[in-house]
Design an enzyme around this catalytic site. Structure first.
Site, PDB file in Angstrom:
ATOM      1  CG  PHE A 193      -0.501   0.681   2.414  1.00  0.00           C
ATOM      2  CD1 PHE A 193      -0.687   2.057   2.562  1.00  0.00           C
ATOM      3  CD2 PHE A 193       0.161   0.001   3.427  1.00  0.00           C
ATOM      4  CE1 PHE A 193      -0.229   2.714   3.685  1.00  0.00           C
ATOM      5  CE2 PHE A 193       0.613   0.652   4.551  1.00  0.00           C
ATOM      6  CZ  PHE A 193       0.418   2.012   4.673  1.00  0.00           C
ATOM      7  CE  LYS A 194       5.260   0.833   4.620  1.00  0.00           C
ATOM      8  NZ  LYS A 194       4.298  -0.281   4.883  1.00  0.00           N
ATOM      9  CG  ASP A 195       3.563   0.616  -4.642  1.00  0.00           C
ATOM     10  OD1 ASP A 195       4.766   0.856  -4.442  1.00  0.00           O
ATOM     11  OD2 ASP A 195       3.149  -0.502  -5.022  1.00  0.00           O
TER      12      ASP A 195
ATOM     13  CG  MET B 273       7.645   5.375  -2.138  1.00  0.00           C
ATOM     14  SD  MET B 273       8.196   6.113  -0.590  1.00  0.00           S
ATOM     15  CE  MET B 273       8.331   4.689   0.470  1.00  0.00           C
TER      16      MET B 273
END
Ligand SMILES: *Cc1c(COP(=O)(O)O)cnc(C)c1O
Length: 366
Positions: free
Chosen positions: A118-120, A123
């Protein structure tokens, strides 16, 4: 919009400054001077927007130093069907039947981006906005990070091929999942440097901290960070709460609850931020694994961090965190932006003392 520190420093500059600077010089975290709010009618009016244009509406009041056309272009370049493998970007899937009141349980899919973490969501935006700001300032950035998996992959996929940015990512040799190791180590771009250390994640983290404590070295080598204390990440994550809410198509003002797996308190804090901006969010459920420091706080009123040695290793390493950095931002907001109070509490936290809110007005604000 100007930014201030949770520990009291007044002028941290504007969005682009806090984007590049990591921790505030007084050791605190960057926060906007005030939280802009939207009315239910304004929010409802965004229902038909694509993800990128919704992100523009939510983020614009926080970003006064990037011209609006440029910001919209950056967001449209970030949130594409090609990068997120879905036109919706964050599809909302019903789980089972709707309840009698039309409510029900839904899964918000946040992991369709390039690294499948989910950090995409944040990021990927960071990659585009770093490139833009560095170009405008004619600067370069060497990102130094430590990862046990998710953050490293997401950061590397986001910075891949970006001009003016290098990534140096430390990871514990042989201790990442085979999948994440393959994800990271198979990237052979000129600006990506994977460094595997003989040791555990904390050894990697300690090196990053040591470098960050050396201001002169940091400045000389243009060293920056992309960890979850970066304000731009928190802000970009607030957007999908709006998106999920609007997709539910509820009557104006009706509330939605969110349950959020938590580690460093970045994701769920973004939900709290969305609520502070006026999004009708009911409950925010802070989900933890056996490293349940946050659960202890929200159920009992005492925040007592766990030393690294007492943090259990689980199958969800991103949630194996004894001290959640972004929690400092939350304390700051529930005190009504009382920096001295926040600073005092975080000093207690740093020295291993519990923060006890029971019986105080602050506990009522939780
Ligand atoms: C990063 C991460 C978390 C923790 O999120 P925070 O924003 O640090 O609270 C939980 N689950 C997964 C899979 C993650 O990648």
């Amino acid at each position: 919009m100007k930014y201030v520190s949770t520990r009291g420093m007044q002028d941290l500059g504007s969005f682009s400054d806090v984007l590049l600077s990591g921790l505030a010089p007084d050791g605190g975290l960057a926060m906007p001077q005030r939280i802009p709010t939207f009315t239910p009618a304004q929010i409802g009016g965004w229902r038909g927007l694509c993800y990128a244009d919704l992100a523009f509406e939510v983020m614009r009041p926080f970003i006064s130093d990037i011209p609006e056309d440029d910001l919209r272009r950056l967001l449209r370049a970030t949130y594409t069907e090609a990068a997120f493998h879905s036109e919706a970007i964050t599809p909302l899937t019903p789980l089972g039947e709707a309840g009698p009141d039309g409510g029900g349980l839904f899964l918000l899919e946040l992991s369709n981006g390039p690294s499948l973490a989910f950090k995409d969501m944040a990021m990927q935006f960071l990659g585009h906005v770093f490139e833009y700001v560095l170009e405008a300032r004619d600067e370069r950035l060497n990102i130094l990070g430590a990862t046990s998996g998710d953050t490293g992959s997401a950061a590397e996929y986001a910075m891949l091929g970006k001009a003016r940015v290098n990534v140096f990512m430390l990871s514990p040799h042989g201790r990442m999942s085979a999948f994440q190791q393959a994800q990271m180590f198979s990237l052979h771009d000129d600006n990506i440097f994977n460094i595997a250390l003989q040791g555990v994640f904390d050894d990697c983290q300690d090196l990053v901290k040591a470098v960050n404590a050396d201001a002169e070295f940091k400045a000389r080598h243009d060293i920056g960070a992309v960890n979850s204390i970066n304000w731009a990440r928190v802000l970009a994550q607030a957007v999908y709460y709006f998106r999920a809410y609007l997709t539910l198509n509820l009557p104006e003002g009706a509330e939605a609850d969110f349950s959020v797996p938590s580690g460093n308190f970045g994701n769920v804090f973004a939900g709290y931020l969305a609520r502070s901006m006026g999004l009708p969010v009911g409950q925010l459920i802070v989900a933890t694994n056996e490293n349940d420091v946050l659960n202890d706080f929200f159920t009992g009123g005492v925040y007592h961090v766990r030393p690294a040695k007492q943090v259990a290793m689980t199958s969800s390493p991103s949630m194996d965190i004894g001290k959640a950095s972004n929690f400092e931002r939350y304390l700051y907001l529930i005190t009504g932006s009382d920096a001295p109070q926040t600073h005092g509490w975080w000093q207690d936290v740093g020295e291993g003392r519990p923060v006890d809110l029971r019986g105080t007005a602050h506990w009522d604000a939780v």
